[in-house]
Write a protein that holds these residues in place. Structure first.
Motif, mmCIF file in Angstrom:
data_model
loop_
_atom_site.group_PDB
_atom_site.id
_atom_site.type_symbol
_atom_site.label_atom_id
_atom_site.label_comp_id
_atom_site.label_asym_id
_atom_site.label_seq_id
_atom_site.Cartn_x
_atom_site.Cartn_y
_atom_site.Cartn_z
ATOM 1 N N TYR A 136 -1.692 2.130 5.892
ATOM 2 C CA TYR A 136 -3.051 2.047 6.238
ATOM 3 C C TYR A 136 -3.521 1.260 7.417
ATOM 4 C CZ TYR A 136 -3.580 4.893 2.133
ATOM 5 O OH TYR A 136 -3.325 5.852 0.885
ATOM 6 N N GLY A 147 -8.020 3.879 1.438
ATOM 7 C CA GLY A 147 -8.252 5.008 2.122
ATOM 8 C C GLY A 147 -9.616 5.533 1.913
ATOM 9 N N SER A 185 -4.244 4.328 -2.450
ATOM 10 C CA SER A 185 -5.171 5.365 -2.053
ATOM 11 C C SER A 185 -6.650 4.782 -1.894
ATOM 12 C CB SER A 185 -5.149 6.516 -2.773
ATOM 13 O OG SER A 185 -5.704 6.466 -4.040
ATOM 14 N N LEU A 218 0.848 -1.148 0.006
ATOM 15 C CA LEU A 218 0.031 -0.123 0.025
ATOM 16 C C LEU A 218 0.910 1.215 -0.046
ATOM 17 C CD1 LEU A 218 -3.028 -1.106 2.371
ATOM 18 C CD2 LEU A 218 -2.721 -1.204 0.044
ATOM 19 N N ARG A 243 -5.774 2.685 9.950
ATOM 20 C CA ARG A 243 -7.335 2.982 9.337
ATOM 21 C C ARG A 243 -8.008 1.648 9.191
ATOM 22 N NH1 ARG A 243 -6.900 7.399 4.764
ATOM 23 N NH2 ARG A 243 -9.326 7.450 5.326
#
Length: 239
Positions: free
Chosen positions: A215, A196, A193, A186, A218
């Motif tokens: 990421y 995300g 992206s 990633l 998240r």
């Protein structure tokens, strides 16, 4: 119907004998000069680079590779009632399709290594035919239509992603209810992206990768176990 998006990177294909690029034993770490063979400017300017690139393709195990348990698990989920599966892949090996997923359900962000394209007239033909010409003695086979320089139908360094394919991938990321990023660092944009974007639009984000990714914080779930066993278990639990 639950829409599950799978973003797959090189790590999903290592069990099929295809080495990744940036991992501890990755191609770029072992031979940084090899990156020139897949860099558009070097490839177009230097016949010797092209000759080396054709030899690399000839000797590559990628076109002889078979899908592994992770690819088959994705295909099995796609056949499960109640699930719509879309694959967004950074890989060029075509193994998701060989595992049984219809080509229309696979978005190849970086193109495919199973075809070649002419850089002049854009005619496409099979990589298998081009490699047969290399085996027969042509060290830099030219386009049979116009005589132009042939390259794999992959996105080389220095080339843009196909904006249509990227747009479709973005739409899937926004609509997905579950987004699984598997075998990808990633770190390569704009593909990275998408994870995300999916999270921002409410998807449950799961990261399956041996090493940390930007990421992870998240993600709703991060799995560090080997992909060949971890992904089938995850998708079975999901299904």
């Amino acid at each position: 119907m639950t829409l599950v998006a799978i973003l797959s990177g090189a790590g999903i294909s290592t069990d099929s004998g295809i080495r990744d690029y940036r991992g501890p034993d990755g191609l770029w770490r072992r031979d940084p000069d090899a990156e020139k063979l897949v860099t558009y400017a070097y490839y177009m300017a230097d016949p010797e680079i092209r000759r080396r690139a054709w030899l690399m393709r000839r000797d590559s195990a990628a076109l002889r590779a078979e899908p592994n348990a992770a690819h088959r698990a994705v295909a099995e989920l796609e056949r499960t009632p109640g699930f719509a599966v879309r694959v967004i892949t950074q890989n060029v090996d075509g193994l998701h399709q060989r595992a049984g997923i219809a080509a229309r359900k696979v978005l190849e962000l970086h193109g495919t290594a199973r075809a070649v394209v002419c850089t002049a007239c854009h005619a496409r033909s099979s990589m298998e035919d081009a490699l047969a010409r290399v085996a027969a003695g042509e060290d830099d086979p030219a386009c049979e239509v116009c005589g132009g320089i042939l390259k794999p139908a992959t996105v080389m360094f220095g080339e843009r992603l196909d904006p249509v394919v990227l747009g479709q991938a973005m739409g899937i990321a926004k609509a997905a209810e579950v987004f699984v990023a598997v075998g990808s660092t990633l770190q390569v944009q704009p593909a990275a992206s998408l994870a995300g974007v999916a999270a921002e639009h409410g998807a449950r984000l799961v990261v399956v990768n041996a090493e940390p990714t930007p990421y992870d914080e998240r993600a709703d779930e991060v799995i560090r176990e080997p992909i060949g066993t971890a992904l089938p278990a995850l998708l079975k639990r999901l299904g």
